[in-house]
Structures are given as C-alpha cells and as structure tokens.
Design a protein around this motif. Structure first.
Motif, PDB file in Angstrom:
ATOM      1  N   GLU A  71       1.110  -1.404   0.153  1.00  0.00           N
ATOM      2  CA  GLU A  71       0.016   0.191  -0.115  1.00  0.00           C
ATOM      3  C   GLU A  71       0.946   1.311   0.050  1.00  0.00           C
ATOM      4  O   GLU A  71       2.292   1.731   0.557  1.00  0.00           O
ATOM      5  CB  GLU A  71      -1.473  -0.467   1.226  1.00  0.00           C
ATOM      6  CG  GLU A  71      -0.478  -0.546   2.552  1.00  0.00           C
ATOM      7  CD  GLU A  71      -1.394  -0.566   3.831  1.00  0.00           C
ATOM      8  OE1 GLU A  71      -0.844   0.442   4.586  1.00  0.00           O
ATOM      9  OE2 GLU A  71      -2.004  -1.259   3.658  1.00  0.00           O
ATOM     10  N   ALA A  72       0.462   2.480  -0.055  1.00  0.00           N
ATOM     11  CA  ALA A  72       0.824   3.793  -0.262  1.00  0.00           C
ATOM     12  C   ALA A  72       0.122   4.491  -0.639  1.00  0.00           C
ATOM     13  O   ALA A  72      -1.254   4.864  -0.432  1.00  0.00           O
ATOM     14  CB  ALA A  72       1.706   3.607  -1.412  1.00  0.00           C
ATOM     15  N   VAL A  73       0.216   5.615  -0.179  1.00  0.00           N
ATOM     16  CA  VAL A  73      -0.745   7.062   0.404  1.00  0.00           C
ATOM     17  C   VAL A  73      -0.328   8.201  -0.478  1.00  0.00           C
ATOM     18  O   VAL A  73       1.315   8.355  -0.698  1.00  0.00           O
ATOM     19  CB  VAL A  73      -0.749   7.794   1.483  1.00  0.00           C
ATOM     20  CG1 VAL A  73      -1.295   8.820   1.342  1.00  0.00           C
ATOM     21  CG2 VAL A  73      -1.107   6.589   2.825  1.00  0.00           C
ATOM     22  N   MET A  74      -1.149   8.933  -1.451  1.00  0.00           N
ATOM     23  CA  MET A  74      -0.420   9.209  -2.414  1.00  0.00           C
ATOM     24  C   MET A  74      -1.986  10.723  -3.010  1.00  0.00           C
ATOM     25  O   MET A  74      -2.895  10.487  -1.744  1.00  0.00           O
ATOM     26  CB  MET A  74      -1.117   9.111  -4.145  1.00  0.00           C
ATOM     27  CG  MET A  74       0.255   7.701  -4.249  1.00  0.00           C
ATOM     28  SD  MET A  74       1.881   8.093  -4.411  1.00  0.00           S
ATOM     29  CE  MET A  74       1.251   9.289  -6.178  1.00  0.00           C
ATOM     30  N   PRO A  75      -1.473  11.905  -2.823  1.00  0.00           N
ATOM     31  CA  PRO A  75      -2.392  12.822  -3.196  1.00  0.00           C
ATOM     32  C   PRO A  75      -3.256  12.731  -4.417  1.00  0.00           C
ATOM     33  O   PRO A  75      -3.069  11.982  -5.406  1.00  0.00           O
ATOM     34  CB  PRO A  75      -1.553  13.886  -2.876  1.00  0.00           C
ATOM     35  CG  PRO A  75      -0.054  13.665  -3.781  1.00  0.00           C
ATOM     36  CD  PRO A  75      -0.256  11.929  -3.260  1.00  0.00           C
ATOM     37  N   LEU A  76      -4.745  13.724  -4.116  1.00  0.00           N
ATOM     38  CA  LEU A  76      -5.342  12.530  -4.845  1.00  0.00           C
ATOM     39  C   LEU A  76      -5.647  13.748  -6.093  1.00  0.00           C
ATOM     40  O   LEU A  76      -6.407  13.419  -7.252  1.00  0.00           O
ATOM     41  CB  LEU A  76      -7.063  13.080  -4.288  1.00  0.00           C
ATOM     42  CG  LEU A  76      -8.438  12.691  -5.128  1.00  0.00           C
ATOM     43  CD1 LEU A  76      -7.882  10.961  -5.297  1.00  0.00           C
ATOM     44  CD2 LEU A  76      -9.539  13.035  -4.603  1.00  0.00           C
ATOM     45  N   SER A  77      -4.803  14.497  -5.739  1.00  0.00           N
ATOM     46  CA  SER A  77      -4.781  15.925  -7.351  1.00  0.00           C
ATOM     47  C   SER A  77      -3.508  15.622  -7.933  1.00  0.00           C
ATOM     48  O   SER A  77      -3.411  15.912  -9.074  1.00  0.00           O
ATOM     49  CB  SER A  77      -3.894  17.252  -6.339  1.00  0.00           C
ATOM     50  OG  SER A  77      -3.139  16.985  -5.597  1.00  0.00           O
ATOM     51  N   ALA A  78      -3.015  14.553  -7.459  1.00  0.00           N
ATOM     52  CA  ALA A  78      -2.023  13.765  -9.005  1.00  0.00           C
ATOM     53  C   ALA A  78      -2.578  13.085  -9.694  1.00  0.00           C
ATOM     54  O   ALA A  78      -3.696  12.955  -9.938  1.00  0.00           O
ATOM     55  CB  ALA A  78      -1.005  12.464  -8.097  1.00  0.00           C
ATOM     56  N   GLY A  79      -1.408  13.419 -10.793  1.00  0.00           N
ATOM     57  CA  GLY A  79      -2.470  13.043 -11.820  1.00  0.00           C
ATOM     58  C   GLY A  79      -2.594  11.514 -12.386  1.00  0.00           C
ATOM     59  O   GLY A  79      -2.044  10.903 -11.453  1.00  0.00           O
ATOM     60  N   THR A  80      -3.415  11.699 -13.232  1.00  0.00           N
ATOM     61  CA  THR A  80      -3.731  10.173 -13.588  1.00  0.00           C
ATOM     62  C   THR A  80      -2.070   8.919 -14.073  1.00  0.00           C
ATOM     63  O   THR A  80      -2.322   8.320 -13.144  1.00  0.00           O
ATOM     64  CB  THR A  80      -4.765   9.416 -14.991  1.00  0.00           C
ATOM     65  OG1 THR A  80      -5.066  10.291 -14.910  1.00  0.00           O
ATOM     66  CG2 THR A  80      -4.519   8.690 -15.419  1.00  0.00           C
ATOM     67  N   ALA A  81      -1.423   9.280 -14.548  1.00  0.00           N
ATOM     68  CA  ALA A  81      -0.025   9.317 -14.696  1.00  0.00           C
ATOM     69  C   ALA A  81       0.930   8.722 -13.635  1.00  0.00           C
ATOM     70  O   ALA A  81       1.281   7.800 -13.270  1.00  0.00           O
ATOM     71  CB  ALA A  81       0.750   9.668 -16.181  1.00  0.00           C
ATOM     72  N   GLU A  82       1.165   9.943 -12.702  1.00  0.00           N
ATOM     73  CA  GLU A  82       1.450   9.668 -10.992  1.00  0.00           C
ATOM     74  C   GLU A  82       0.535   8.137 -10.533  1.00  0.00           C
ATOM     75  O   GLU A  82       1.572   7.299  -9.843  1.00  0.00           O
ATOM     76  CB  GLU A  82       1.341  10.193 -10.254  1.00  0.00           C
ATOM     77  CG  GLU A  82       2.599  11.975 -11.177  1.00  0.00           C
ATOM     78  CD  GLU A  82       2.528  13.273  -9.743  1.00  0.00           C
ATOM     79  OE1 GLU A  82       2.481  13.195  -9.357  1.00  0.00           O
ATOM     80  OE2 GLU A  82       2.057  14.465 -10.738  1.00  0.00           O
TER      81      GLU A  82
END
Length: 161
Positions: A71-82
């Motif tokens: 698992e990992a935590v990412m910002p929702l504002s990150a793009g689809t590619a990220e």
C-alpha cells in the motif's frame, strides 16, 4: 470525495488494464479488479484531506480477494499518470511477493508456472513437554499417592483388614 475517487479510479482503470471492473466498497473506497491478471487495486480516503490510500492485492481461485500485499498514500490531486505509476509499482511488489515463495532455491522450468503448487499437510500439534500421549513420572507419583490415600481410608474403616 467518493465522486472524485470514482472518477480517478475509472481513469486509472483504463490506463492500467483493458479488461477491468470498477465498484464501490462499503467503506467508501473504490476497487478496480483485473480478473485477467488476477490482481486488484483499491483507492480509499486516507487521513489527510487530499490523500488517498492505494492498496494492491491478488485475486485468489474462485474470485475471492487476498488481503492487500502493499500500500501507499498519494495525493488525490496527482495526475492519472502518477497514480498509474504508483499502482504499477504496487502491482509489481504484489507479483514479486506471490512468486518469491515458489522460487526458493529450486530450479524452474517453463511448465512450473502452470503446475499447481504442492501442498503439505500441517503437522499435528505437539502437546506440552514433547512426550505426546505418554504419562510422565510426575503423574505416576500423583496416582500412587491418591491410591495410597484410598487404600489407607479403606483400611481405617475396616474393609481391608
């Protein structure tokens, strides 16, 4: 937030796999299932405002899902590619975890991936002390003492005279 998750999951699913199923979880997250690759990705709200928790796992025989392997935590504002790059990394870790136990020091051949893994029967649980069903010396001493007390009682009331 769930509308944003659903939209992000739909875009992400199209990038990751041609064949996929996107559905909402009871907890408010969104799951992307890739039946043909036997993997799943979950997007769920994380602790932060604009953060999502990405989890990846395997789909077992019969269609049930195994617990998340990574698992990992990412910002929702990150793009689809990220997001897709992060998901691919998680899926690669999941695939590596699934392959690692099978390859421990054995030579592999082309047919090994198609053969079912050999299963071992679980060993029977051992009793404490490691002696199994045998009565220990301490138990014999207790039994002899109890027998002696019963014999003394019978002797004292006159049955054994």
């Amino acid at each position: 937030m769930s509308a944003q998750l659903r939209e992000a999951a739909s875009e992400l699913a199209g990038v990751l796999w041609r064949e996929h199923t996107v559905y909402r979880e009871r907890s408010g997250g969104v799951v992307i299932r890739g039946e043909h690759v036997r993997r799943w990705i979950s997007l769920a709200p994380a602790g932060g405002r604009d953060e999502i928790l990405l989890r990846a796992g395997r789909i077992l025989d019969g269609g049930t899902t195994a617990p998340a392997r990574s698992e990992a935590v990412m910002p929702l504002s990150a793009g689809t590619a990220e997001l897709a790059a992060a998901c691919r990394r998680l899926l690669a870790e999941t695939a590596a975890d699934a392959v690692a136990p099978a390859g421990r020091g054995r030579k592999t051949d082309a047919g090994a991936a198609r053969r079912p893994a050999k299963t071992r029967r679980p060993k029977k649980a051992r009793r404490s002390g490691g002696r199994g069903r045998h009565t220990g010396i301490g138990s014999w001493i207790v039994l002899l003492c109890v027998g002696g007390v019963i014999a003394y009682h019978l002797w004292s009331i006159g049955v054994l005279r």
